[in-house]
Design an enzyme around this catalytic site. Sequence first.
Site, PDB file in Angstrom:
ATOM      1  N   ALA A 150      70.066  73.020  63.818  1.00 43.14           N
ATOM      2  CA  ALA A 150      69.425  74.267  63.412  1.00 43.14           C
ATOM      3  C   ALA A 150      68.015  74.257  63.996  1.00 43.14           C
ATOM      4  O   ALA A 150      67.466  73.188  64.298  1.00 43.14           O
ATOM      5  CB  ALA A 150      69.388  74.362  61.891  1.00 43.14           C
TER       6      ALA A 150
ATOM      7  N   GLU B  61      69.244  64.659  60.291  1.00 43.17           N
ATOM      8  CA  GLU B  61      68.363  65.422  59.390  1.00 43.17           C
ATOM      9  C   GLU B  61      67.479  64.523  58.528  1.00 43.17           C
ATOM     10  O   GLU B  61      66.388  64.913  58.111  1.00 43.17           O
ATOM     11  CB  GLU B  61      69.189  66.340  58.476  1.00 43.17           C
ATOM     12  CG  GLU B  61      69.877  67.497  59.182  1.00 43.17           C
ATOM     13  CD  GLU B  61      71.278  67.171  59.681  1.00 43.17           C
ATOM     14  OE1 GLU B  61      71.600  65.972  59.862  1.00 43.17           O
ATOM     15  OE2 GLU B  61      72.052  68.121  59.917  1.00 43.17           O
TER      16      GLU B  61
ATOM     17  N   GLU C  55      77.691  69.952  62.974  1.00 40.89           N
ATOM     18  CA  GLU C  55      78.406  70.637  61.881  1.00 40.89           C
ATOM     19  C   GLU C  55      79.187  71.849  62.405  1.00 40.89           C
ATOM     20  O   GLU C  55      80.318  72.090  61.991  1.00 40.89           O
ATOM     21  CB  GLU C  55      77.404  71.063  60.795  1.00 40.89           C
ATOM     22  CG  GLU C  55      76.855  69.844  60.047  1.00 40.89           C
ATOM     23  CD  GLU C  55      75.655  70.163  59.174  1.00 40.89           C
ATOM     24  OE1 GLU C  55      74.731  70.861  59.658  1.00 40.89           O
ATOM     25  OE2 GLU C  55      75.626  69.717  58.017  1.00 40.89           O
TER      26      GLU C  55
HETATM   27  N1  DAK Z   1      65.053  72.961  66.799  1.00 40.74           N
HETATM   28  C1  DAK Z   1      64.089  73.579  67.576  1.00 40.74           C
HETATM   29  N2  DAK Z   1      63.775  73.177  68.819  1.00 40.74           N
HETATM   30  C2  DAK Z   1      64.436  72.104  69.313  1.00 40.74           C
HETATM   31  C3  DAK Z   1      65.424  71.415  68.578  1.00 40.74           C
HETATM   32  C4  DAK Z   1      65.745  71.908  67.263  1.00 40.74           C
HETATM   33  N3  DAK Z   1      66.701  71.376  66.505  1.00 40.74           N
HETATM   34  N4  DAK Z   1      65.878  70.390  69.341  1.00 40.74           N
HETATM   35  C5  DAK Z   1      65.213  70.452  70.490  1.00 40.74           C
HETATM   36  N5  DAK Z   1      64.335  71.482  70.487  1.00 40.74           N
HETATM   37  C6  DAK Z   1      63.405  71.891  71.548  1.00 40.74           C
HETATM   38  C7  DAK Z   1      62.240  70.921  71.662  1.00 40.74           C
HETATM   39  O1  DAK Z   1      61.267  71.229  70.690  1.00 40.74           O
HETATM   40  C8  DAK Z   1      61.782  71.170  73.078  1.00 40.74           C
HETATM   41  O2  DAK Z   1      61.061  72.364  73.109  1.00 40.74           O
HETATM   42  P1  DAK Z   1      59.580  72.421  73.788  1.00 40.74           P
HETATM   43  O3  DAK Z   1      58.791  71.365  73.123  1.00 40.74           O
HETATM   44  O4  DAK Z   1      59.855  72.104  75.253  1.00 40.74           O
HETATM   45  O5  DAK Z   1      59.123  73.815  73.548  1.00 40.74           O
HETATM   46  C9  DAK Z   1      63.093  71.431  73.823  1.00 40.74           C
HETATM   47  O6  DAK Z   1      64.054  71.788  72.804  1.00 40.74           O
HETATM   48  C10 DAK Z   1      63.619  70.192  74.545  1.00 40.74           C
HETATM   49  O7  DAK Z   1      63.676  69.133  73.593  1.00 40.74           O
HETATM   50  P2  DAK Z   1      62.995  67.721  73.859  1.00 40.74           P
HETATM   51  O8  DAK Z   1      61.815  67.826  74.747  1.00 40.74           O
HETATM   52  O9  DAK Z   1      62.800  67.080  72.522  1.00 40.74           O
HETATM   53  O10 DAK Z   1      64.158  66.989  74.672  1.00 40.74           O
HETATM   54  P3  DAK Z   1      64.505  65.443  74.727  1.00 40.74           P
HETATM   55  O11 DAK Z   1      65.530  65.303  75.801  1.00 40.74           O
HETATM   56  O12 DAK Z   1      63.256  64.618  74.806  1.00 40.74           O
HETATM   57  O13 DAK Z   1      65.184  65.118  73.286  1.00 40.74           O
HETATM   58  C11 DAK Z   1      66.660  65.538  71.456  1.00 40.74           C
HETATM   59  C12 DAK Z   1      66.382  65.717  72.970  1.00 40.74           C
HETATM   60  C13 DAK Z   1      67.902  66.349  71.115  1.00 40.74           C
HETATM   61  C14 DAK Z   1      66.933  64.052  71.163  1.00 40.74           C
HETATM   62  C15 DAK Z   1      65.419  66.015  70.631  1.00 40.74           C
HETATM   63  O14 DAK Z   1      65.096  67.348  71.083  1.00 40.74           O
HETATM   64  C16 DAK Z   1      65.667  66.076  69.177  1.00 40.74           C
HETATM   65  O15 DAK Z   1      65.640  65.054  68.460  1.00 40.74           O
HETATM   66  N6  DAK Z   1      65.905  67.301  68.627  1.00 40.74           N
HETATM   67  C17 DAK Z   1      66.023  67.523  67.205  1.00 40.74           C
HETATM   68  C18 DAK Z   1      67.376  67.071  66.713  1.00 40.74           C
HETATM   69  C19 DAK Z   1      67.504  67.266  65.203  1.00 40.74           C
HETATM   70  O16 DAK Z   1      66.734  66.718  64.406  1.00 40.74           O
HETATM   71  N7  DAK Z   1      68.489  68.072  64.796  1.00 40.74           N
HETATM   72  C20 DAK Z   1      68.706  68.381  63.383  1.00 40.74           C
HETATM   73  C21 DAK Z   1      67.927  69.628  63.012  1.00 40.74           C
HETATM   74  S1  DAK Z   1      68.080  70.051  61.284  1.00 40.74           S
HETATM   75  C22 DAK Z   1      72.127  74.895  56.789  1.00 40.74           C
HETATM   76  C23 DAK Z   1      72.764  74.922  58.009  1.00 40.74           C
HETATM   77  C24 DAK Z   1      72.373  74.044  58.992  1.00 40.74           C
HETATM   78  C25 DAK Z   1      71.365  73.145  58.791  1.00 40.74           C
HETATM   79  C26 DAK Z   1      70.724  73.116  57.571  1.00 40.74           C
HETATM   80  C27 DAK Z   1      71.097  73.992  56.563  1.00 40.74           C
HETATM   81  N8  DAK Z   1      72.524  75.793  55.729  1.00 40.74           N
HETATM   82  C28 DAK Z   1      73.698  76.639  55.966  1.00 40.74           C
HETATM   83  C29 DAK Z   1      71.849  75.861  54.495  1.00 40.74           C
HETATM   84  C30 DAK Z   1      70.990  72.258  59.881  1.00 40.74           C
HETATM   85  C31 DAK Z   1      69.863  71.555  59.962  1.00 40.74           C
HETATM   86  C32 DAK Z   1      69.555  70.852  61.227  1.00 40.74           C
HETATM   87  O17 DAK Z   1      70.318  70.858  62.160  1.00 40.74           O
END
Ligand code: DAK
Length: 258
Positions: free
Chosen positions: A65, A132, A112
Amino acid sequence: MTLQTLIVERHDAVTLVRLNRPEALNALNGQLMDELTAVLDETEADPTVRCVVITGSDRAFAAGADIKEMASKSYAEVFTEDFITRNWERVTRCRKPVVAAVAGYALGGGCELAMMCDFIIAADNAKFGQPEINLGVIPGAGGTQRLTRFAGKSKAMDMILTARMMDAGEAERCGLVSRVVPLAELISTAMEAAAKIAALSPNSVMIAKELVNAAYETPLSQGVKTERRLFHSLFAFDDQKEGMAAFVEKRPAKFTGK
Ligand code: DAK
């Protein structure tokens, strides 16, 4: 609806949906989920579509997300708005089959979303994770429940509590994905599987899908009984006569959905 976060292609009876926010590794924001819901509503209503494939880019199916969208929200906001709940589970309500073709990152909500599809075909560069916990939250779209059912308690705990990612080989070994193919063959393999499904009797396909999904919610004896009843019910369709006659006559079947 003009689509800004998805690219939708029609290939005969298959709709291919590409998540398309490359600047954010296809992070799933409200707009994307609204668009996906609209596209799935349309495909469900269109009798000429028999199967859907959802994919991302070579680098990311979806990295979760959109963290930037949710970072500053208060409890009152997420609770009152029913934050991203409204449009998140449309895939699970599709009667038509939905295949996830996953390359690169499928993290958090991306993992998911893939798990909500009927099966996952993974490219050899795929990485799955529920990270998360690193953000001070937990999976919010079924990750604690679906990953546990698919991969078992130990692996689900490991993934969810340590935030580690698993690669495509591990995902295949633990039953999260149905097959792993070279990245260059991901879309053709998924489209071939979808075309095969699309050529079958849509009634058998929908009923088979419904029963496999019911296996997660039903005791075994009840599930088997329901399967028996629905197996019998398929003899009410012309497609059963056609499928069996075609086998006996050594010719390809022509299913009509009747
Ligand atoms: N959200 C927003 N931007 C994201 C992102 C994300 N999840 N993942 C990556 N980006 C963005 C980065 O911020 C970056 O943008 P700029 O800084 O260039 O503007 C760009 O994508 C490229 O990412 P990186 O520079 O970080 O790229 P790397 O190759 O270095 O790293 C990575 C790739 C995937 C390992 C890293 O980006 C990363 O760790 N991303 C976050 C992964 C994460 O934590 N995902 C979980 C998010 S929480 C719900 C439904 C769903 C959910 C909750 C509730 N309900 C129905 C109630 C879900 C929650 C989640 O998924």
